[in-house]
Design an enzyme around this catalytic site. Structure first.
Site, short mmCIF file in Angstrom:
data_model
loop_
_atom_site.label_atom_id
_atom_site.label_comp_id
_atom_site.label_asym_id
_atom_site.label_seq_id
_atom_site.Cartn_x
_atom_site.Cartn_y
_atom_site.Cartn_z
N HIS A 1 0.87 -1.19 0.00
CA HIS A 1 0.00 0.00 0.00
C HIS A 1 0.91 1.24 0.00
O HIS A 1 2.02 1.20 0.53
CB HIS A 1 -0.87 -0.06 1.27
CG HIS A 1 -1.81 1.09 1.41
ND1 HIS A 1 -1.42 2.30 1.96
CD2 HIS A 1 -3.11 1.23 1.09
CE1 HIS A 1 -2.45 3.13 1.96
NE2 HIS A 1 -3.48 2.50 1.44
N PRO A 2 0.45 2.35 -0.58
CA PRO A 2 1.32 3.54 -0.68
C PRO A 2 1.86 4.07 0.65
O PRO A 2 2.84 4.82 0.65
CB PRO A 2 0.42 4.58 -1.36
CG PRO A 2 -0.56 3.77 -2.14
CD PRO A 2 -0.80 2.52 -1.33
N ARG A 3 1.29 3.69 1.76
CA ARG A 3 1.85 4.18 3.02
C ARG A 3 2.96 3.28 3.58
O ARG A 3 3.54 3.58 4.61
CB ARG A 3 0.75 4.37 4.07
CG ARG A 3 0.13 5.77 3.98
CD ARG A 3 -0.53 6.21 5.25
NE ARG A 3 0.33 6.16 6.42
CZ ARG A 3 -0.11 6.15 7.67
NH1 ARG A 3 -1.41 6.18 7.90
NH2 ARG A 3 0.72 6.12 8.68
N LYS A 4 3.27 2.19 2.88
CA LYS A 4 4.30 1.28 3.39
C LYS A 4 5.68 1.64 2.81
O LYS A 4 5.80 2.59 2.04
CB LYS A 4 3.93 -0.16 3.08
CG LYS A 4 2.49 -0.51 3.39
CD LYS A 4 2.09 -0.35 4.85
CE LYS A 4 0.61 -0.67 4.98
NZ LYS A 4 0.08 -0.76 6.31
N VAL A 5 6.68 0.80 3.15
CA VAL A 5 8.06 1.11 2.78
C VAL A 5 8.21 1.26 1.27
O VAL A 5 8.72 2.25 0.77
CB VAL A 5 9.03 0.00 3.25
CG1 VAL A 5 10.45 0.51 3.20
CG2 VAL A 5 8.65 -0.52 4.61
#
Ligand SMILES: *Cc1c(COP(=O)(O)O)cnc(C)c1O
Length: 371
Positions: A177-181
């Site tokens: 997901h775009p909020r991950k690393v």
């Protein structure tokens, strides 16, 4: 506005996407295999299967582990709801376990006290990129014959002593997901070293079918949990950046810690002895005198986007209604839910922005004392 998170992408993602589109084959194919191999090699596991999300990765891990209705699955309470929702979806019972307030990861004493003859699996969470203390968890699992599924959504590249998260237990589940690393837009991965589990994952990810000549025959009522080659193309380009991303996140975390150290109302994250923290998110905790919600509002007024750390599942309406939990039943998790803030923390963040965030926190605090 300083955004909470900005994905780190450049022309390389576009180059890889173009290659996929030009082949005329867009769903799971060779680019997905390439992405899987890169992740498997990076973390050091035998098998890696790209999935449509970490949520579907967690769900399929439970299915492959033969978790059935009525089974109990011990889940760290302080996490994104998907970690326990997948347990509920199988008719199994999520038994929520409290956390430690220094690392925000599962508390071993509480875990052990909640094991019953119905316990079948444990899902520890590597919260914000900090590894849970896996050795005692694996010992407890061995003693009681339990499966362990690492929720490594936030922990691609995190190490536990000398090994990577996602290789330590029966299954590792990652999110892109775009909020991950690293990100693929949406996406996930299951990692395992167990060849039987690997066969089942491969089968059930793709409708339960195996190819027999020019068509499939179906051995199980499976799912469509595939990742497309378009998404995998983004992943391939992102993997080139992973080492840099981790290095930069650690650097920024160090700078934040140095600058926030002298604020008595704030606790910064720690790095326990076993842990190679990647600081996927940089999360601070305010003390009891401070109204956290007000601080988020004050920072927003100053152009700094922040949010809560993550959720205490026992404090969510669904878990209260379905399983009878009340606010504060798991006191550490509840405190973390009420008192943590995630700060903007990504490679593009400039030193000037970082200093502005720290200054804004200092300026805001005086408006945030509980009356
Ligand atoms: C983001 C996250 C998930 C869900 O990941 P998706 O890929 O969005 O399904 C699960 N668990 C944790 C701890 C997460 O942070």
């Amino acid at each position: 506005m300083i955004r909470l998170n900005v994905p780190y992408t450049d022309h390389r993602e576009l180059v890889e996407i173009k290659k996929v589109i030009s082949t005329g084959y867009l769903t799971q194919g060779t680019k997905t295999t390439e992405f899987e191999n890169l992740v498997a090699e990076y973390i050091g596991c035998k098998y890696a299967f790209a999935m449509s999300s970490c949520t579907t990765a967690l769900h399929l891990s439970l299915v492959v582990a033969s978790i059935k209705a009525g089974d109990e699955v011990l889940v760290a309470d302080f996490t994104f709801p998907a970690t326990a929702n997948v347990v509920v979806q199988l008719g199994a019972i999520p038994v929520l376990v409290d956390i430690n307030l220094d690392t925000y990861t599962i508390n071993i004493e509480d875990l052990e006290s909640k094991i019953t003859p119905k316990s079948k699996a444990i899902i520890p969470v590597h919260t914000f990129g900090c590894s849970a203390d896996m050795e005692p968890i694996l010992n407890i699992a061995k003693k009681h014959g339990l499966i362990v599924i690492e929720d490594a959504a936030c922990a691609l590249g995190t190490t536990y002593y000398d090994r990577c998260c996602g290789t330590l237990a029966d299954f590792g589940c990652f999110s892109f997901h775009p909020r991950k690393v690293i990100t693929t837009g949406e996406g996930g991965m299951i990692t395992t070293n167990n060849p039987e589990f690997a066969e089942k994952i491969k089968l059930l990810r793709n409708h339960g079918g195996i190819k027999n000549g020019y068509w499939y025959h179906y051995l199980a009522a499976g799912y469509n949990y595939r990742l497309s080659d378009i998404n995998a193309a983004i992943g391939v380009a992102q993997m080139e950046k992973l080492s840099y991303l981790i290095e930069r996140k650690r650097e920024l975390a160090k700078l934040f810690k140095e600058r926030l150290e002298d604020i008595p109302e704030i606790q910064t994250p720690i790095d326990p002895p076993w842990n190679g923290h990647i600081y996927q998110s940089f999360v601070i905790m305010v003390d009891d005198k401070i109204n956290r919600d007000q601080l988020i509002i004050e920072l927003r007024k100053r152009g700094v986007e922040t949010t809560i750390g993550t959720y205490a599942l026992h404090a969510q309406p669904f878990y209260q209604k379905s399983f009878g939990y009340c606010n504060g039943d798991l006191p550490n998790s509840y405190k973390a839910f009420c008192k943590t803030i995630t700060l903007p923390h990504y490679p593009q963040l400039t030193l000037a922005e970082l200093d502005y965030i720290v200054k804004s926190i200092k300026q805001s605090l005086i408006y945030c004392y509980n009356s």
